[in-house]
Design a protein around this motif. Structure first.
Motif, PDB file in Angstrom:
ATOM      1  N   ILE A  73       0.895  -1.226  -0.171  1.00 15.43           N
ATOM      2  CA  ILE A  73      -0.051  -0.003  -0.084  1.00 15.43           C
ATOM      3  C   ILE A  73       0.794   1.206  -0.026  1.00 15.43           C
ATOM      4  O   ILE A  73       2.002   1.213   0.632  1.00 15.43           O
ATOM      5  CB  ILE A  73      -1.087   0.070   1.237  1.00 15.43           C
ATOM      6  CG1 ILE A  73      -1.959   1.030   1.143  1.00 15.43           C
ATOM      7  CG2 ILE A  73      -0.225   0.010   2.506  1.00 15.43           C
ATOM      8  CD1 ILE A  73      -3.020   0.797   2.125  1.00 15.43           C
ATOM      9  N   ALA A  74       0.443   2.198  -0.623  1.00 14.65           N
ATOM     10  CA  ALA A  74       1.037   3.575  -0.743  1.00 14.65           C
ATOM     11  C   ALA A  74       0.137   4.778  -0.445  1.00 14.65           C
ATOM     12  O   ALA A  74      -1.017   4.482  -0.586  1.00 14.65           O
ATOM     13  CB  ALA A  74       1.687   3.751  -2.156  1.00 14.65           C
ATOM     14  N   ARG A  75       0.730   5.792   0.116  1.00 16.09           N
ATOM     15  CA  ARG A  75       0.073   6.813   0.472  1.00 16.09           C
ATOM     16  C   ARG A  75       0.229   7.942  -0.538  1.00 16.09           C
ATOM     17  O   ARG A  75       1.493   8.060  -1.071  1.00 16.09           O
ATOM     18  CB  ARG A  75       0.461   7.482   1.768  1.00 16.09           C
ATOM     19  CG  ARG A  75      -0.328   8.756   2.334  1.00 16.09           C
ATOM     20  CD  ARG A  75       0.053   9.006   3.601  1.00 16.09           C
ATOM     21  NE  ARG A  75      -0.978   9.551   4.411  1.00 16.09           N
ATOM     22  CZ  ARG A  75      -0.781   9.407   5.676  1.00 16.09           C
ATOM     23  NH1 ARG A  75       0.129   9.103   6.562  1.00 16.09           N
ATOM     24  NH2 ARG A  75      -2.006   9.765   6.524  1.00 16.09           N
ATOM     25  N   LYS A  76      -0.893   8.595  -1.013  1.00 19.35           N
ATOM     26  CA  LYS A  76      -0.586   9.539  -2.180  1.00 19.35           C
ATOM     27  C   LYS A  76      -0.435  10.883  -1.346  1.00 19.35           C
ATOM     28  O   LYS A  76      -0.824  11.320  -0.171  1.00 19.35           O
ATOM     29  CB  LYS A  76      -2.289   9.911  -2.694  1.00 19.35           C
ATOM     30  CG  LYS A  76      -2.755   8.748  -3.441  1.00 19.35           C
ATOM     31  CD  LYS A  76      -2.461   9.078  -4.909  1.00 19.35           C
ATOM     32  CE  LYS A  76      -3.090   7.760  -5.648  1.00 19.35           C
ATOM     33  NZ  LYS A  76      -2.351   7.743  -6.993  1.00 19.35           N
ATOM     34  N   GLY A 111       1.988  20.280  -6.430  1.00 16.35           N
ATOM     35  CA  GLY A 111       0.628  20.263  -6.869  1.00 16.35           C
ATOM     36  C   GLY A 111       0.482  18.929  -7.777  1.00 16.35           C
ATOM     37  O   GLY A 111      -0.689  18.686  -8.363  1.00 16.35           O
ATOM     38  N   VAL A 112       1.206  17.934  -7.634  1.00 17.26           N
ATOM     39  CA  VAL A 112       0.982  16.611  -8.195  1.00 17.26           C
ATOM     40  C   VAL A 112       0.696  15.733  -7.210  1.00 17.26           C
ATOM     41  O   VAL A 112       1.619  15.576  -6.278  1.00 17.26           O
ATOM     42  CB  VAL A 112       2.136  16.235  -9.139  1.00 17.26           C
ATOM     43  CG1 VAL A 112       1.867  15.082  -9.781  1.00 17.26           C
ATOM     44  CG2 VAL A 112       2.356  17.419 -10.210  1.00 17.26           C
ATOM     45  N   TRP A 113      -0.138  14.755  -7.291  1.00 18.54           N
ATOM     46  CA  TRP A 113      -0.021  13.828  -6.501  1.00 18.54           C
ATOM     47  C   TRP A 113       0.644  12.618  -6.747  1.00 18.54           C
ATOM     48  O   TRP A 113       0.589  12.076  -7.970  1.00 18.54           O
ATOM     49  CB  TRP A 113      -1.710  13.091  -6.425  1.00 18.54           C
ATOM     50  CG  TRP A 113      -2.574  14.279  -5.619  1.00 18.54           C
ATOM     51  CD1 TRP A 113      -3.249  15.098  -6.336  1.00 18.54           C
ATOM     52  CD2 TRP A 113      -2.713  14.301  -4.249  1.00 18.54           C
ATOM     53  NE1 TRP A 113      -4.066  15.796  -5.394  1.00 18.54           N
ATOM     54  CE2 TRP A 113      -3.668  15.354  -4.020  1.00 18.54           C
ATOM     55  CE3 TRP A 113      -2.330  13.580  -3.209  1.00 18.54           C
ATOM     56  CZ2 TRP A 113      -4.093  15.803  -2.598  1.00 18.54           C
ATOM     57  CZ3 TRP A 113      -2.867  14.202  -1.808  1.00 18.54           C
ATOM     58  CH2 TRP A 113      -3.480  15.148  -1.676  1.00 18.54           C
ATOM     59  N   LEU A 114       1.548  12.245  -5.880  1.00 18.51           N
ATOM     60  CA  LEU A 114       2.552  10.833  -6.164  1.00 18.51           C
ATOM     61  C   LEU A 114       2.345   9.842  -5.024  1.00 18.51           C
ATOM     62  O   LEU A 114       1.676  10.317  -3.996  1.00 18.51           O
ATOM     63  CB  LEU A 114       3.835  11.352  -6.088  1.00 18.51           C
ATOM     64  CG  LEU A 114       4.375  12.781  -6.986  1.00 18.51           C
ATOM     65  CD1 LEU A 114       5.690  13.103  -6.401  1.00 18.51           C
ATOM     66  CD2 LEU A 114       4.247  12.224  -8.229  1.00 18.51           C
ATOM     67  N   ASN A 115       2.756   8.779  -5.461  1.00 15.18           N
ATOM     68  CA  ASN A 115       2.658   7.603  -4.414  1.00 15.18           C
ATOM     69  C   ASN A 115       4.009   7.475  -3.518  1.00 15.18           C
ATOM     70  O   ASN A 115       5.140   7.927  -4.066  1.00 15.18           O
ATOM     71  CB  ASN A 115       2.677   6.170  -5.114  1.00 15.18           C
ATOM     72  CG  ASN A 115       1.327   5.915  -5.760  1.00 15.18           C
ATOM     73  OD1 ASN A 115       0.394   6.829  -5.565  1.00 15.18           O
ATOM     74  ND2 ASN A 115       1.442   5.003  -6.626  1.00 15.18           N
ATOM     75  N   SER A 116       3.699   7.484  -2.084  1.00 15.40           N
ATOM     76  CA  SER A 116       4.822   7.363  -1.200  1.00 15.40           C
ATOM     77  C   SER A 116       5.563   6.094  -1.504  1.00 15.40           C
ATOM     78  O   SER A 116       5.040   5.363  -2.183  1.00 15.40           O
ATOM     79  CB  SER A 116       4.341   7.505   0.323  1.00 15.40           C
ATOM     80  OG  SER A 116       3.938   6.367   0.536  1.00 15.40           O
ATOM     81  N   PRO A 120       5.985   2.314  -1.314  1.00 17.51           N
ATOM     82  CA  PRO A 120       5.105   1.430  -0.576  1.00 17.51           C
ATOM     83  C   PRO A 120       5.306   0.590   0.674  1.00 17.51           C
ATOM     84  O   PRO A 120       6.722   0.531   0.823  1.00 17.51           O
ATOM     85  CB  PRO A 120       4.926   0.402  -1.887  1.00 17.51           C
ATOM     86  CG  PRO A 120       6.281   0.670  -2.439  1.00 17.51           C
ATOM     87  CD  PRO A 120       6.638   1.980  -2.208  1.00 17.51           C
ATOM     88  N   ARG A 165       1.218  15.000  -1.934  1.00 13.30           N
ATOM     89  CA  ARG A 165       1.126  16.047  -2.915  1.00 13.30           C
ATOM     90  C   ARG A 165       2.302  16.793  -2.931  1.00 13.30           C
ATOM     91  O   ARG A 165       2.824  17.476  -2.077  1.00 13.30           O
ATOM     92  CB  ARG A 165      -0.084  17.091  -2.395  1.00 13.30           C
ATOM     93  CG  ARG A 165      -0.489  17.885  -3.759  1.00 13.30           C
ATOM     94  CD  ARG A 165      -1.416  18.703  -3.725  1.00 13.30           C
ATOM     95  NE  ARG A 165      -1.991  19.158  -5.026  1.00 13.30           N
ATOM     96  CZ  ARG A 165      -3.542  19.553  -4.962  1.00 13.30           C
ATOM     97  NH1 ARG A 165      -4.213  19.576  -3.892  1.00 13.30           N
ATOM     98  NH2 ARG A 165      -3.720  19.872  -6.345  1.00 13.30           N
TER      99      ARG A 165
END
Lengths: 306, 254
Positions: B63-66, B71-76, B78, B68
């Protein structure tokens, strides 16, 4: 009628997938593209794991491309020599792309890279195509003469070594630019689950300066080789090709492609390009939007083995 | 409690069956309802509560956390949660916290809150609050957020569910529970656990096994894809190229 997909491990509506395959196949035949850039996002939207969607879609693209290439080659509109040179780059690109995709999956950044690639490539190419084709359409409406095509080819194309003659394209150029082009498209093909026709076609016209008549057929020919290899590699390395899914899609796809190829004769080339540009642009923006809108859930479960 | 009668009271027992012990996943599979029937035998007739859990094979969750960034949503990065079942359903005759003590529920791992889902790779021990060797997650205080996200996302796919009125007593001592297994449920060996609670303590436990497996063409294709992946890839490519060729032949004639 619902069907359980053995690799994707989800249940899908079979007639819906056949219809989707036919619709995308029609578009593919109409514009002379593979249609992967449309189908992959739709499959993901339907709940198919992105890894399976990307891998199975390359199989579907290969099928519709074969269907159209045969029609083009009868009209002598395929430069097989140029296609083979492009494909030699594409093969290396596909191998690199599949490995890069594996690595991105492990990092958990696959969906990010896919979204960014869609936004950048589809957005840029869609805008350029729209600009160019709208200009042509407007000039025609105003009754102006079409702009004389600058036939001056870029000098650097001629300065490079390893020149080869391509009789059907009436070119005598170095094989380095087509190989590099094939390489880049091969990588994108594996990562984005597309054939790459919408990148290849403009690049062949504006960079390699190939005659417009052979561009689409040649690009489809190279796409067959790259996507076939991509499917093989995805199946062999990642076990993500769902044969039931790809068969459903390609049943509709090959039929739609034939109908689309026939319908294309009724439209003007620049009008078709304008519509295609709009579709490309919208898909790119839609995929890119996910980067900017607030997610419904701040967490996301990543597909692929932990 | 120490002043119990000398005669040993016969303990209450629970017994139960599943309506089916095998689920075949074939091409038409759209999920299935498993029913658990059972009976409580208690000569004293004390009030009884029943908890039924069905637990699928373990499937680590990545699982990853989104986050920001600019201004861009990235995955942390995992995080892997081990020990998470691929499917978990708990039904009970009352709210779990009403019918059983916390310690008992925790010990038996009953209920989604008590599932032993952990992210061991993220743990380390350190000295905190003057106590040595405390297990600390490097997820820090957010740990609870991550764990509840795993549960929430699994629940959204119908893979984790809790039904606090799921066990119904249909007659004196006879109970029934219906469990929905969605089409996306993993294949493998499932453990059903039927626990009888009296006075907040587990009195009797029964276990049943359910196997969910692909059958027929689904199984054959799945095995083919995993055992001979390169040949499978070749076949899929040949199908694609052949179909394209066939379509162009058909249309040429017509």
């Amino acid at each position: 009628m619902d069907l359980y997909l053995p690799i994707a491990e989800v249940s899908v509506n079979a007639p819906l997938l056949v219809a989707l395959g036919a619709a995308v196949g029609f578009i593919s035949g109409l514009f002379g593209i593979g249609g992967g850039f449309l189908m992959t996002p739709v499959l993901v939207f339907l709940g198919i794991p992105p890894t399976v969607a990307v891998a199975s879609e390359s199989n579907h693209v290969a099928a519709s491309s074969v269907s159209s290439v045969i029609a083009y080659s009868r009209r002598r509109a395929v430069d097989f020599r140029m296609g083979a040179v492009l494909a030699s780059g594409g093969v290396v690109g596909a191998i690199i792309g599949v490995e890069v995709f594996r690595f991105l999956l492990l990092l958990g950044q696959a969906d990010l890279v896919v979204s960014v690639s869609y936004l950048l490539f589809l957005g840029a190419i869609g805008s350029l195509m729209l600009w160019e084709s709208l200009g042509t359409v407007l000039r025609r409406r105003r009754g102006e003469m079409p702009k004389p095509r600058r036939d001056r080819r870029p000098m650097w194309l001629y300065a490079l070594p390893l020149k080869v003659r391509f009789p059907r394209s009436r070119l005598y150029i170095s094989i380095i630019p087509p190989i590099v082009l094939g390489l880049g498209v091969g990588i994108l093909s594996a990562i984005m689950g597309i054939g790459g026709g919408f990148i290849l076609v403009p690049a062949m016209i504006y960079i390699l300066r190939m005659p417009a008549g052979v561009v689409v057929g040649t690009s489809l020919f190279q796409i067959i080789i790259t996507t076939s290899l991509t499917s093989m590699l995805q199946a062999g390395r990642n076990q993500t090709v769902d044969i039931v899914l790809s068969t459903l899609l390609l049943i509709g796809g090959v039929l739609g492609a034939q109908l689309g190829a026939r319908a294309s004769a009724r439209f003007r080339a620049e009008e078709l390009r304008a519509i295609l540009a709009l579709i490309v642009l919208l898909v790119g923006l839609r995929m890119g939007l996910s980067l900017f809108i607030n997610p419904d859930d701040p967490f996301v479960i990543l597909s692929g083995a932990g | 409690m120490a002043e119990m009668p000398a005669v040993e009271t016969p303990q209450a027992q629970v017994s139960a069956v599943l309506t089916q012990s095998e689920v075949k996943v074939t091409s038409g599979f759209r999920g299935v309802t498993i029913s658990v029937y059972g009976a409580v035998f208690d000569p004293e007739g004390k009030p009884a509560d029943v908890v039924v859990t069905l637990r699928g094979p373990d499937q680590p969750v990545r699982i990853a956390r989104k986050v920001r960034i600019a201004g861009v949503w990235l995955n942390s990065r995992p995080v892997v949660f081990q020990g998470a079942p691929g499917y978990y359903h708990v039904s009970s005759s009352r709210t779990l916290n009403d019918l059983g003590r916390f310690a008992a529920l925790r010990q038996l791992g009953l209920g989604i809150d008590h599932l032993a889902i952990a992210a061991p790779a993220e743990r380390r021990t350190e000295t905190r609050y003057g106590i040595r060797d405390m297990v600390v997650s490097s997820l820090g205080a957010d740990y609870y957020d991550w764990r509840s996200a795993v549960v929430r996302l699994k629940a959204a796919g119908g893979l984790y569910a809790a039904d606090e009125r799921g066990v119904r007593f249909v007659d004196k001592g006879l109970f029934r529970a219906d469990i929905q297994l969605p089409a996306g449920a993993p294949t493998g060996r499932y453990q059903a656990q039927i626990v009888l609670f009296q006075d907040g303590q587990p009195v009797s436990v029964r276990e049943r096994v359910l196997t969910v497996e692909k059958a027929g063409a689904e199984r054959a294709l799945y095995l083919f894809a995993h055992e001979r992946p390169w040949l499978y890839g070749l076949v899929s490519v040949i199908i694609a190229l052949g179909a394209g060729w066939l379509a162009s032949r058909l249309f040429r004639r017509s």
